[in-house]
Motif scaffolding. Structure first.
Motif, mmCIF file in Angstrom:
data_model
loop_
_atom_site.group_PDB
_atom_site.id
_atom_site.type_symbol
_atom_site.label_atom_id
_atom_site.label_comp_id
_atom_site.label_asym_id
_atom_site.label_seq_id
_atom_site.Cartn_x
_atom_site.Cartn_y
_atom_site.Cartn_z
ATOM 1 N N ALA A 55 35.199 -24.967 46.865
ATOM 2 C CA ALA A 55 34.770 -24.253 47.149
ATOM 3 C C ALA A 55 35.630 -22.978 47.493
ATOM 4 O O ALA A 55 35.064 -21.500 47.715
ATOM 5 N N THR A 56 37.133 -22.936 46.880
ATOM 6 C CA THR A 56 37.863 -21.914 45.907
ATOM 7 C C THR A 56 37.232 -21.287 45.435
ATOM 8 O O THR A 56 36.867 -19.960 45.770
ATOM 9 N N ARG A 57 36.732 -21.607 44.316
ATOM 10 C CA ARG A 57 36.162 -21.229 43.143
ATOM 11 C C ARG A 57 34.882 -20.561 43.620
ATOM 12 O O ARG A 57 33.979 -19.234 42.987
ATOM 13 N N VAL A 58 33.328 -21.302 44.414
ATOM 14 C CA VAL A 58 32.435 -20.535 44.440
ATOM 15 C C VAL A 58 32.382 -19.444 45.965
ATOM 16 O O VAL A 58 32.153 -18.163 45.158
ATOM 17 N N ALA A 59 33.636 -19.421 46.334
ATOM 18 C CA ALA A 59 33.912 -17.973 47.379
ATOM 19 C C ALA A 59 34.323 -17.123 46.304
ATOM 20 O O ALA A 59 34.093 -15.601 46.801
ATOM 21 N N GLU A 60 35.019 -17.431 45.152
ATOM 22 C CA GLU A 60 35.786 -15.938 43.996
ATOM 23 C C GLU A 60 34.239 -15.680 43.581
ATOM 24 O O GLU A 60 33.873 -14.284 43.348
ATOM 25 N N LEU A 61 33.465 -16.356 43.309
ATOM 26 C CA LEU A 61 32.456 -15.967 42.140
ATOM 27 C C LEU A 61 30.952 -15.176 42.933
ATOM 28 O O LEU A 61 30.562 -14.536 42.828
ATOM 29 N N THR A 62 31.547 -15.412 44.661
ATOM 30 C CA THR A 62 29.961 -15.266 45.668
ATOM 31 C C THR A 62 30.766 -14.078 46.573
ATOM 32 O O THR A 62 29.573 -13.310 46.978
ATOM 33 N N GLY A 63 31.623 -13.961 46.251
ATOM 34 C CA GLY A 63 32.699 -13.061 47.094
ATOM 35 C C GLY A 63 32.982 -13.165 48.744
ATOM 36 O O GLY A 63 32.876 -12.473 49.717
ATOM 37 N N LYS A 64 32.916 -14.828 49.080
ATOM 38 C CA LYS A 64 32.569 -14.833 50.213
ATOM 39 C C LYS A 64 33.869 -15.504 50.467
ATOM 40 O O LYS A 64 34.898 -15.812 49.449
ATOM 41 N N ALA A 65 34.295 -15.682 52.376
ATOM 42 C CA ALA A 65 35.703 -16.117 52.606
ATOM 43 C C ALA A 65 34.484 -17.876 52.169
ATOM 44 O O ALA A 65 34.254 -18.873 53.264
ATOM 45 N N ALA A 66 36.576 -18.570 51.814
ATOM 46 C CA ALA A 66 36.433 -20.042 51.822
ATOM 47 C C ALA A 66 36.115 -20.353 53.326
ATOM 48 O O ALA A 66 35.114 -22.026 53.086
#
Length: 293
Positions: free
Chosen positions: A81-92
């Motif tokens: 979740a943290t990695r996807v948040a980093e890639l998409t610029g969203k809050a985890a």
């Protein structure tokens, strides 16, 4: 004549190829390169726990839909979740870790067999025959549809009952969607109390087939100070979020008041008085002992 036919077909084929080539250029939609990056960051289990057909479909959704959260991958957990948040610029964001739970203890309840089933080794198939071979038509049928469906090898059958390995369960929900009797449920790993029965019958109908089944008397609903227990579709459910928020000041009165001992504590460390949770007392609750580990 043959030559004309061949030339005609060749011309048609060539023209069609040209049209398709032009159409592919005109109608081409460039895919966001981040979709591939996010897909690679996901575990690749394609379990469907996120609500999409596979990891790539979820990756596309989390990229293209501003409202799609990056923490929907239950198989990947917080790290993904943290990695996807980093890639998409969203809050985890935060999500409550869950685990699959079996709402049936038919062995302890001495549930008898109505008949011997000799058909296809499948819960779905067995249920088509008089609602299954067990006297309780809401019991775990034990033919392993959920075991075969689980992408993470987190389940097995023993004594005609499914058992769950919490350390392997990712709460993808595949087993829940597979079970024809809906005896599997996703609950927070921190859940304090759970209903160990999935019956939708009442009173005498339950007592006739199971020695420990829930009779839907409503005592737990009336006594719960957090008002987190309800009867939904003739089946008792607990709002675990409300239960956890209320805390141990209720002294687990629902467990105390249940005349059938079907509401039981899951995590003694979250209880007010650390009730008896000796696994030997409830031989069909080995998965509960694992939850407390």
């Amino acid at each position: 004549m043959i030559t004309v036919s061949v030339l005609t077909l060749f011309s048609l084929g060539f023209a069609s190829a040209g049209i398709l080539a032009i159409a592919s250029k005109v109608l081409y939609v460039e895919e966001d390169p981040r979709i591939e990056v996010v897909t690679e960051a996901l575990p690749g289990a394609n379990c469907g726990g996120c609500g999409f057909a596979g990891c790539e479909a979820y990756a596309a959704a989390v990229i293209n839909d501003p409202g799609m959260p990056p923490n929907k991958c239950c198989a990947g957990g917080p790290d993904v979740a943290t990695r996807v948040a980093e890639l998409t610029g969203k809050a985890a964001g935060d999500s409550e870790p869950e685990v699959a739970f079996r709402r049936c203890i038919k062995v302890e309840g001495n549930v008898a067999k109505k008949f011997e089933y000799f058909g296809i080794e499948s819960c779905a198939a067995a249920k088509l025959v008089q609602d299954g071979p067990d006297a309780c038509k809401y019991s775990c049928l034990g033919f392993g549809d959920c075991v075969r469906a689980c992408p993470f090898d987190a389940m097995w059958i023993e004594n005609d009952l499914v058992h769950i390995a919490p350390d392997k369960c990712t709460s993808c929900g595949t087993c829940v969607r597979t079970c024809p009797n809906s005896i599997l449920e996703l609950i927070p790993r921190r859940s304090r109390v759970m209903v160990f029965c999935s019956s939708q019958d009442k009173g005498k109908a339950v007592k006739d087939v199971c020695e420990v089944g829930c009779i839907s008397c409503g005592a737990c609903i009336k006594k719960c100070p957090a008002q987190c227990i309800s009867l939904v579709d003739e089946r008792i459910f607990i709002d675990h979020k409300a239960c956890l928020a209320y805390g141990p000041s209720c002294e687990e009165v629902c467990v105390e008041k249940c005349p059938r001992n079907i509401l039981r504590c899951l995590n003694p460390e979250l209880m007010s008085a650390a009730p008896d949770m000796d696994p030997a007392r409830y031989p069909e609750e080995s998965h509960v002992a694992d939850l407390n580990a």
